[in-house]
Scaffold this active site. Structure first.
Site, PDB file in Angstrom:
ATOM      1  N   ILE A 162       0.867  -1.173   0.000  1.00  0.00           N
ATOM      2  CA  ILE A 162       0.000   0.000   0.000  1.00  0.00           C
ATOM      3  C   ILE A 162       0.902   1.221   0.000  1.00  0.00           C
ATOM      4  O   ILE A 162       2.070   1.147   0.386  1.00  0.00           O
ATOM      5  CB  ILE A 162      -0.981   0.025   1.199  1.00  0.00           C
ATOM      6  CG1 ILE A 162      -0.228  -0.087   2.535  1.00  0.00           C
ATOM      7  CG2 ILE A 162      -2.009  -1.083   1.070  1.00  0.00           C
ATOM      8  CD1 ILE A 162      -1.153  -0.028   3.748  1.00  0.00           C
ATOM      9  N   ASP A 163       0.379   2.341  -0.467  1.00  0.00           N
ATOM     10  CA  ASP A 163       1.180   3.547  -0.590  1.00  0.00           C
ATOM     11  C   ASP A 163       1.728   4.007   0.760  1.00  0.00           C
ATOM     12  O   ASP A 163       1.159   3.716   1.817  1.00  0.00           O
ATOM     13  CB  ASP A 163       0.341   4.688  -1.178  1.00  0.00           C
ATOM     14  CG  ASP A 163      -0.132   4.398  -2.589  1.00  0.00           C
ATOM     15  OD1 ASP A 163       0.587   3.679  -3.306  1.00  0.00           O
ATOM     16  OD2 ASP A 163      -1.216   4.882  -2.955  1.00  0.00           O
ATOM     17  N   LYS A 164       2.794   4.764   0.682  1.00  0.00           N
ATOM     18  CA  LYS A 164       3.433   5.312   1.879  1.00  0.00           C
ATOM     19  C   LYS A 164       2.422   6.002   2.793  1.00  0.00           C
ATOM     20  O   LYS A 164       2.408   5.769   4.006  1.00  0.00           O
ATOM     21  CB  LYS A 164       4.518   6.310   1.464  1.00  0.00           C
ATOM     22  CG  LYS A 164       5.100   7.125   2.613  1.00  0.00           C
ATOM     23  CD  LYS A 164       6.036   8.199   2.082  1.00  0.00           C
ATOM     24  CE  LYS A 164       6.486   9.128   3.210  1.00  0.00           C
ATOM     25  NZ  LYS A 164       7.347  10.222   2.701  1.00  0.00           N
ATOM     26  N   ARG A 265      -7.430   5.783  -5.733  1.00  0.00           N
ATOM     27  CA  ARG A 265      -7.166   7.205  -5.897  1.00  0.00           C
ATOM     28  C   ARG A 265      -7.441   7.657  -7.329  1.00  0.00           C
ATOM     29  O   ARG A 265      -8.070   8.700  -7.562  1.00  0.00           O
ATOM     30  CB  ARG A 265      -5.717   7.512  -5.498  1.00  0.00           C
ATOM     31  CG  ARG A 265      -5.418   7.137  -4.053  1.00  0.00           C
ATOM     32  CD  ARG A 265      -3.930   7.108  -3.750  1.00  0.00           C
ATOM     33  NE  ARG A 265      -3.342   8.443  -3.786  1.00  0.00           N
ATOM     34  CZ  ARG A 265      -2.043   8.663  -3.655  1.00  0.00           C
ATOM     35  NH1 ARG A 265      -1.207   7.643  -3.498  1.00  0.00           N
ATOM     36  NH2 ARG A 265      -1.568   9.895  -3.681  1.00  0.00           N
TER      37      ARG A 265
END
Length: 352
Positions: A162-164, A265
């Site tokens: 998952i993104d930062k 997103r």
């Protein structure tokens, strides 16, 4: 029982890393006048040093290979005088994960796997600009060793990311078999993944499905674009359901049928409802509501409470690689997300 030969799912890079372009090598090749018709992947495999056919095909799928300025497929037949440009990942040759002590929020662990609740701000995987201080560094310290993944790729224990700046649950494989089994579940879309997202505006339908290929933007490689006609990128499906509305924002439950880079997103921006405080996709400004001084101040204060995209990986469900048992895990909202929801709830109550 699942067999170990499989096509690994996408493991998107952490786009927040600075200097990411330095992880790539660039090539420009002009075919000879006497070039015989030859599949693009075979042509490049013969021309590029240390480029396996799989590596070339992955680059083609990522739109990192163009012929005469246009993306093509692997089965394109190279013709005389074609100009081929290629961008390939070039990981450090002698990279080694350095174990680092870290306070990990581990929700479950056994001999095959563990579930960790990742806080926002923590990079999952070492990359240029983030060689240490990542989740993988902490996992390497917590465990004596981690499987590296297929073909020696630098993905210790990882079968997804998952993104930062997204918080929430990740499953980590502790054995090669666990990684293989879990990876197949991701590839065949049998993993249950639920996210909570705060988005701008109120979708017209209380629940729906967003279908649209996702791939690198041709204008900005750090951004994923949606290609509804499927002319670029990869097939992507997101199911959403409106849980609550707060005047100018909505809390959604999102379930992923596929797992593409920045899928939620990009899909939410595509339908006109970017994630709250998502600077990359335009959600870091007031997109709905009357732009008065008081309202603008309220929104700015909300951004300060949550200076990252409002996205949380709430739950994971999958089959245990060893026991065959169906497991399900959930993680509560982090403090910043809860605080922003409370702030919007108060605003909605005062402006009803």
């Amino acid at each position: 029982m699942l067999q170990p030969d499989y096509e690994a799912p996408d493991l998107p890079e952490d786009d927040e890393s600075e200097g990411e372009d330095e992880l790539y090598e660039h090539h420009r090749i002009r075919a000879d006048r006497g070039q015989e018709l030859l599949r693009l992947d075979k042509f490049l495999q013969n021309r590029l040093p240390n480029a396996s056919r799989t590596k070339v095909q992955n680059a083609v799928r990522a739109n990192a290979v163009q012929v005469n300025g246009k993306p093509v497929k692997s089965n394109y037949r190279v013709k005389p005088l074609d100009v081929i440009t290629v961008t390939l990942p070039e990981p450090p040759r002698e990279f080694k994960v350095i174990p680092e002590p870290m306070d990990l929020d581990i929700r479950y662990e056994d001999e095959a796997l563990l579930i960790v609740n990742k806080p926002a701000g923590l990079v999952v995987h070492p990359a240029f600009g983030n060689w240490n201080g990542t989740l993988v560094n902490g996992l390497a310290y917590h465990l004596n060793n981690l499987p590296t993944g297929r073909n020696g790729e630098i993905r210790p224990g990882l079968v997804h990311r998952i993104d930062k700046d997204t918080s929430g649950l990740l499953v980590i494989g502790k054995t090669e078999w666990a990684m293989t089994h879990l990876s197949q579940q991701f590839f065949h879309h049998t993993i249950e993944r639920t996210y909570l997202a705060l988005v701008w505006g109120i979708p017209k339908a209380e629940q729906g499905t967003i279908i649209g290929h996702i791939g690198r933007s041709l204008k900005d490689r750090k951004v994923q674009a949606v290609y509804p006609a499927g002319e670029q990128g990869k097939h992507a499906v997101t199911h959403y359901k409106v849980l609550e509305t707060f005047k100018h924002v909505s809390l959604l439950q999102c379930n992923l049928e596929t797992g593409r880079t920045h899928q939620i997103r990009a899909h939410m921006k595509h339908i006109g409802h970017p994630l709250f405080s998502d600077a990359t996709y335009g959600g870091d400004k007031a997109l709905y509501g009357q732009r008065t001084g008081a309202y603008n101040s309220f929104v700015e204060n909300a951004f300060k409470l949550m200076p990252r995209q409002a996205l949380h990986a709430k739950s994971l469900g999958f089959i245990h690689p060893d026991t065959g048992q169906r497991l399900h895990f959930e993680a509560e909202l982090p403090d910043d997300f809860s605080a922003v929801l409370a702030k919007w709830q108060a605003y909605a109550d005062n402006h009803s």
